[in-house]
Enzyme design. Structure first.
Site, short mmCIF file in Angstrom:
data_model
loop_
_atom_site.label_atom_id
_atom_site.label_comp_id
_atom_site.label_asym_id
_atom_site.label_seq_id
_atom_site.Cartn_x
_atom_site.Cartn_y
_atom_site.Cartn_z
N CYS A 1 4.22 4.78 7.23
CA CYS A 1 3.91 6.10 6.20
C CYS A 1 3.31 6.42 5.98
O CYS A 1 2.77 7.55 5.21
CB CYS A 1 3.79 4.13 5.20
N HIS B 1 -2.43 6.48 -2.27
CA HIS B 1 -1.23 6.18 -1.45
C HIS B 1 -0.43 5.22 -2.83
O HIS B 1 0.75 4.92 -2.55
CB HIS B 1 -2.11 5.05 -0.82
N GLU C 1 -7.68 0.66 -1.10
CA GLU C 1 -8.31 1.92 -1.55
C GLU C 1 -9.49 2.49 -2.59
O GLU C 1 -9.75 3.42 -2.63
CB GLU C 1 -7.03 2.84 -2.07
N LYS D 1 3.88 7.20 -6.87
CA LYS D 1 4.72 5.73 -6.31
C LYS D 1 5.12 5.43 -7.51
O LYS D 1 6.80 4.61 -7.40
CB LYS D 1 3.89 5.53 -5.10
N HIS E 1 8.11 4.59 -3.21
CA HIS E 1 7.90 4.11 -1.63
C HIS E 1 8.90 4.82 -0.78
O HIS E 1 9.30 3.76 -0.43
CB HIS E 1 6.79 3.13 -1.38
N PHE F 1 2.20 1.10 8.02
CA PHE F 1 1.67 -0.31 8.63
C PHE F 1 1.68 0.06 10.43
O PHE F 1 2.36 1.15 11.02
CB PHE F 1 3.57 -0.97 9.25
#
Length: 425
Positions: free
Chosen positions: A173, A313, A324, A345, A350, A409
Site C-alpha cells: 500500500c 493514510h 497515525e 480514503k 483504499h 502490509f
C-alpha cells in the site's frame, strides 16, 4: 536546475487520474473538494457471500476512454486504468512529441498487479477450481502478461516512447509513494530528464475481498455503503476497498522551464522505513511512521513547522488511525495540533498500491488551488484522534508545503513532501 548542493530538482508537470467517482483529473478534484463519497455496494460481481460487500468502484468505460477493442481484450483493468491516466498526464504536460526517448523513463507501482484477469483466467483453466491440474489450453494468449506486472510499465513506455529506465515498484500500500520517490531519484541521479510515474490497481475481485475478510480489515457496514469509510471517526470499523490510478509527468526543473511547462508542484523529499515488527500490526506510539516523516522532512530540508497540510493514510481501521495520530504528534510535535489533516480514503476508498499516487495527486492539486479536501463521514471524532482532521467540508488555505504519508502490509511506512513551485532552494 540544481539547488545549492548540486541536486537536480524535480517537479510535477502533468497529472492523469482514473478514480472512483471521477475519471480525469478535473472530475476527481471536483468530487474530492465537494466531499462526495464514491463507496457503494460491490456491483462487479456477486459479493453476497462475503463479510464486507462495500467498495469504491470506478465508473470506467474503456471505449469512452479511447481504448481500442484489441486493447480492451488484451489488457487487464489495471493496465487500462494506468494507460488512460498516463495518456492524460502526458497531454496535460504538453510533453508528447517533445521528449528525448533516451532521456525518458517509466516507473509504475502496483500492489496486486492483474488481479481481476488472473482470478478470471484461473477459474477458466481450473474449471471453476475443480481441477488441481489446470488445463492451460483454455487460457487466453495474454495470460503471461497478467502474471507479470511489468507488462503494464511496458505499455506505458510504448505510449510515452520511453527508452530510458522502465520498471515496476511493488511495496504493497506504499507503492504509490515509493514509485514516485524512485522515479525522482532516477532524475536526480541523471539517469533521465523526464519520468512518467504513478501507480494503478484494480483488485476488487472475489479473491481480494476474501483475503481482507479473513483478517477483518475491511468494513462490514454493508447497510450504509455511502458512509462506510469513516477515518478518525469513533464509529469506524475498517476500510472500504477501492481501485484506480494516478500517473504523473515528472521533470527536472530546468528541463520543464526550457519548454515553458506548467509546474504543479515540486517533489522536495521522501523516505521509507520498515518496522521489522509485524506484517499487519502497528504499534500505538507511532514510532515507525514518525521516523519516515522525520527522514522525509530532513531530505527536503524543511522544518516540521513549514507543513501547511497533511494528507493522511487514514484507512479507517482502529489501529491505523491511532498510530497515525501518535506519529503526527511525535514527528511534528506542537505543530501537529494546528495543522489541517485529512483522509481522502473517506471518499474513494483504499485502492491498495494505487492510493498513494491518487493522494499525491490530491496534494499537488491542493497546492495548485489553495484548497484542502475534507475527511468525509467524520461526524463523531474519536477522542484518541484529537487533531484537526478537516471534517466534512473542504477548507480554503494557502498551501505551500504538503506532507503525505502511507502505511502498508509488510511493515512499510513512507512519507513524501510536496511543495509549491518556485520555493527557495
Amino acid at each position: 536546475m540544481s539547488d545549492t548542493n548540486g541536486t537536480r530538482r524535480v517537479v510535477i508537470t502533468g497529472i492523469g487520474v482514473v478514480a472512483p467517482g471521477g475519471v480525469g483529473t478535473k472530475a476527481y478534484w471536483e468530487m474530492l473538494t465537494a466531499g462526495r463519497t464514491a463507496t457503494r455496494t460491490i456491483s462487479s460481481f456477486d459479493a453476497s457471500q462475503f463479510r464486507s460487500r462495500v467498495a469504491a468502484e470506478c465508473d470506467f468505460d474503456p471505449v469512452a476512454a479511447g481504448l481500442s477493442q484489441l486493447q480492451i481484450r488484451k489488457w487487464d483493468r489495471t493496465t487500462q486504468f494506468a494507460y488512460t491516466a498516463a495518456k492524460e498526464a502526458l497531454a496535460d504536460s504538453g510533453a508528447s512529441g517533445e521528449l528525448d526517448p533516451a532521456r525518458t523513463g517509466v516507473m509504475m507501482g502496483t500492489a496486486c498487479g492483474m488481479t481481476i484477469s488472473l482470478d478470471r483466467e484461473y477459474a477458466v483453466v481450473s474449471d471453476e477450481g475443480r481441477l488441481w491440474q489446470v488445463d492451460d489450453a483454455h487460457g487466453v494468449p495474454y495470460l503471461y502478461d497478467y502474471f507479470v506486472p511489468s507488462s503494464m510499465a511496458t505499455e506505458i513506455a510504448w505510449l510515452a516512447e520511453a527508452e530510458g529506465p522502465v520498471g515496476v515498484v511493488s511495496t504493497g500500500c506504499t507503492s504509490g509513494i515509493d514509485v514516485i520517490s524512485h522515479a525522482v531519484d532516477l532524475i536526480r541521479d541523471g539517469e533521465a530528464d523526464v519520468m512518467v510515474a504513478g501507480a494503478a490497481d484494480a483488485a476488487i475481485s472475489p479473491i481480494t475481498v476474501a483475503c481482507f475478510d479473513a483478517i477483518k480489515a475491511t468494513t462490514p457496514r454493508n447497510d450504509e455503503p455511502e458512509t462506510a469509510s469513516r477515518p478518525f471517526d469513533r464509529t469506524r470499523n475498517g476500510f472500504a476497498l477501492g481501485e484506480g490510478s494516478a500517473v504523473f509527468v515528472l521533470e527536472e526543473l530546468s528541463h520543464a522551464r526550457r519548454r515553458g511547462a506548467h509546474v504543479y508542484a515540486e517533489v522536495a523529499g521522501y523516505a521509507s522505513r520498515c518496522n521489522a515488527y509485524s506484517m499487519t500490526g502497528l504499534r500505538s506510539d507511532g514510532k515507525e511512521m514518525a521516523e519516515a516523516i522525520r527522514a522525509a522532512l530532513d531530505h527536503a530540508r524543511i522544518d516540521a513547522s513549514a507543513i501547511d497540510y497533511v494528507n493522511a493514510h487514514g484507512s479507517a481501521t482502529k489501529q491505523n488511525d491511532r498510530h497515525e495520530t501518535a506519529a503526527f504528534k511525535r514527528s511534528l510535535r506542537q505543530h501537529a495540533y494546528t495543522t489541517p489533516i485529512s483522509s481522502i480514503k473517506s471518499m474513494i476508498g483504499h485502492s491498495l498500491g494505487a492510493i498513494c499516487s491518487l493522494e499525491v495527486a490530491a496534494c499537488a492539486l491542493a497546492v495548485e488551488h489553495s484548497l484542502i479536501p475534507p475527511t468525509a463521514n467524520l461526524h463523531e471524532p474519536d477522542p484518541e484522534c484529537d487533531l484537526d482532521y478537516v471534517p466534512l467540508v473542504a477548507r480554503e488555505l494557502t498551501v505551500n508545503t504538503v506532507l503525505s504519508v502511507a502505511s502498508g502490509f509488510g511493515g512499510f511506512q513512507s512519507a513524501i513532501v510536496v511543495t509549491k513551485p518556485g520555493r527557495a532552494a
